[in-house]
Design a protein around this motif. Structure first.
Motif, mmCIF file in Angstrom:
data_model
loop_
_atom_site.group_PDB
_atom_site.id
_atom_site.type_symbol
_atom_site.label_atom_id
_atom_site.label_comp_id
_atom_site.label_asym_id
_atom_site.label_seq_id
_atom_site.Cartn_x
_atom_site.Cartn_y
_atom_site.Cartn_z
ATOM 1 N N THR A 235 39.633 45.326 40.957
ATOM 2 C CA THR A 235 39.958 44.160 40.132
ATOM 3 C C THR A 235 38.807 43.173 40.168
ATOM 4 O O THR A 235 38.249 42.892 41.230
ATOM 5 C CB THR A 235 41.239 43.465 40.641
ATOM 6 O OG1 THR A 235 42.316 44.387 40.577
ATOM 7 C CG2 THR A 235 41.576 42.250 39.799
ATOM 8 N N VAL A 236 38.485 42.652 39.007
ATOM 9 C CA VAL A 236 37.488 41.591 38.886
ATOM 10 C C VAL A 236 38.204 40.373 38.334
ATOM 11 O O VAL A 236 38.889 40.464 37.315
ATOM 12 C CB VAL A 236 36.335 42.000 37.939
ATOM 13 C CG1 VAL A 236 35.360 40.847 37.758
ATOM 14 C CG2 VAL A 236 35.642 43.240 38.443
ATOM 15 N N GLN A 237 38.072 39.235 39.016
ATOM 16 C CA GLN A 237 38.692 37.981 38.569
ATOM 17 C C GLN A 237 37.583 36.967 38.345
ATOM 18 O O GLN A 237 36.888 36.602 39.285
ATOM 19 C CB GLN A 237 39.667 37.464 39.630
ATOM 20 C CG GLN A 237 40.235 36.096 39.332
ATOM 21 C CD GLN A 237 41.209 36.084 38.175
ATOM 22 O OE1 GLN A 237 42.176 36.823 38.189
ATOM 23 N NE2 GLN A 237 40.946 35.269 37.179
ATOM 24 N N TRP A 238 37.423 36.541 37.102
ATOM 25 C CA TRP A 238 36.448 35.518 36.807
ATOM 26 C C TRP A 238 37.062 34.145 37.041
ATOM 27 O O TRP A 238 38.246 33.933 36.786
ATOM 28 C CB TRP A 238 35.963 35.628 35.362
ATOM 29 C CG TRP A 238 35.042 36.783 35.151
ATOM 30 C CD1 TRP A 238 33.698 36.791 35.316
ATOM 31 C CD2 TRP A 238 35.397 38.106 34.739
ATOM 32 N NE1 TRP A 238 33.195 38.047 35.036
ATOM 33 C CE2 TRP A 238 34.225 38.862 34.673
ATOM 34 C CE3 TRP A 238 36.611 38.723 34.419
ATOM 35 C CZ2 TRP A 238 34.206 40.198 34.302
ATOM 36 C CZ3 TRP A 238 36.596 40.063 34.055
ATOM 37 C CH2 TRP A 238 35.406 40.775 33.998
ATOM 38 N N THR A 239 36.262 33.187 37.504
ATOM 39 C CA THR A 239 36.736 31.835 37.714
ATOM 40 C C THR A 239 37.130 31.236 36.370
ATOM 41 O O THR A 239 36.373 31.274 35.426
ATOM 42 C CB THR A 239 35.630 30.969 38.354
ATOM 43 O OG1 THR A 239 35.182 31.620 39.527
ATOM 44 C CG2 THR A 239 36.148 29.592 38.694
ATOM 45 N N GLN A 240 38.347 30.724 36.292
ATOM 46 C CA GLN A 240 38.856 30.117 35.066
ATOM 47 C C GLN A 240 38.757 31.059 33.872
ATOM 48 O O GLN A 240 38.549 30.632 32.743
ATOM 49 C CB GLN A 240 38.079 28.827 34.755
ATOM 50 C CG GLN A 240 38.083 27.824 35.853
ATOM 51 C CD GLN A 240 39.209 26.826 35.717
ATOM 52 O OE1 GLN A 240 39.676 26.580 34.630
ATOM 53 N NE2 GLN A 240 39.640 26.270 36.826
ATOM 54 N N GLY A 241 38.872 32.341 34.120
ATOM 55 C CA GLY A 241 38.747 33.294 33.031
ATOM 56 C C GLY A 241 39.669 34.478 33.215
ATOM 57 O O GLY A 241 40.630 34.423 33.974
ATOM 58 N N GLN B 9 44.744 37.104 30.918
ATOM 59 C CA GLN B 9 44.082 35.829 30.672
ATOM 60 C C GLN B 9 45.112 34.709 30.677
ATOM 61 O O GLN B 9 46.148 34.829 30.020
ATOM 62 C CB GLN B 9 43.364 35.854 29.317
ATOM 63 C CG GLN B 9 42.776 34.530 28.882
ATOM 64 C CD GLN B 9 41.571 34.113 29.715
ATOM 65 O OE1 GLN B 9 40.652 34.881 29.901
ATOM 66 N NE2 GLN B 9 41.587 32.903 30.229
ATOM 67 N N SER C 295 41.062 38.398 34.117
ATOM 68 C CA SER C 295 40.954 39.363 35.205
ATOM 69 C C SER C 295 41.010 40.756 34.587
ATOM 70 O O SER C 295 41.674 40.975 33.573
ATOM 71 C CB SER C 295 42.069 39.190 36.233
ATOM 72 O OG SER C 295 43.323 39.445 35.652
ATOM 73 N N THR D 44 41.433 44.921 35.634
ATOM 74 C CA THR D 44 41.826 45.851 36.688
ATOM 75 C C THR D 44 41.708 47.281 36.186
ATOM 76 O O THR D 44 42.160 47.594 35.078
ATOM 77 C CB THR D 44 43.282 45.589 37.138
ATOM 78 O OG1 THR D 44 43.382 44.245 37.589
ATOM 79 C CG2 THR D 44 43.694 46.536 38.254
#
Length: 129
Positions: free
Chosen positions: A14-20, A50, A22, A24
Motif C-alpha cells: 500500500t502506498v499512502q500519499w499525504t493528503q492524497g 481518495q 492511497s 493498494t
C-alpha cells in the motif's frame, strides 16, 4: 483418516500519499491437495481510495482477477476465471449520519460454460442515535 496439504501465501503493498489517494496491490496464491483432488487459486486485486471535502467524502475503486483450477480424480481440470470491480462512496452528512453508495460487478466463466455476469447496486443511509 484422510490427509491433505494446504498452502496459502499473500503479498500486499500500500502506498499512502499525504493528503492524497492511497493505492493498494494485493496478490494471493492458494494450493490445496488431497489424494482425490487438487485446488489452485491465483488472485490479484488493485484498489484506489481518495478522501475529499475535508475527509467528509471517501471514494474507492477496486478491481480484481482470479483463476481457480479444480482437478478431481481422473477428470479433466476445470478452470474458473473471475473478474470483479467495485466503485464506492461514503459521505459523512453535515447533520449527522452517513450515506453510502456501492456499485459492484462480477464476471465469471467456468471452462466450457456460458459467462455469468452480475451487477449489484446498494444505497444505504445510516444514523446512530
Amino acid at each position: 483418516m484422510q490427509s491433505f496439504d494446504n498452502l496459502t501465501t499473500a503479498l500486499s503493498y500500500t502506498v499512502q500519499w499525504t493528503q492524497g489517494p492511497s493505492l493498494t496491490l494485493t496478490g494471493t496464491r492458494t494450493q490445496s491437495q488431497t489424494a482425490q483432488a487438487e485446488v489452485s487459486v491465483w488472485a490479484f486485486n488493485l484498489g484506489l481510495a481518495q478522501a475529499l471535502a475535508q475527509n467528509a467524502l471517501r471514494l474507492t475503486l477496486n478491481g480484481g482477477w482470479s483463476r481457480n483450477t479444480i482437478a478431481v480424480a481422473e477428470q479433466p481440470a476445470q478452470h474458473v476465471v473471475v473478474w470483479n470491480g467495485r466503485l464506492g462512496g461514503n459521505w459523512q452528512l453535515p447533520f449527522g449520519g452517513s450515506l453510502q453508495l456501492e456499485l459492484r460487478a462480477q464476471r465469471s466463466q467456468l471452462t466450457g460454460q456460458p459467462v455469468f455476469q452480475e451487477l449489484q447496486t446498494a444505497l444505504r443511509y445510516e444514523r446512530t442515535f
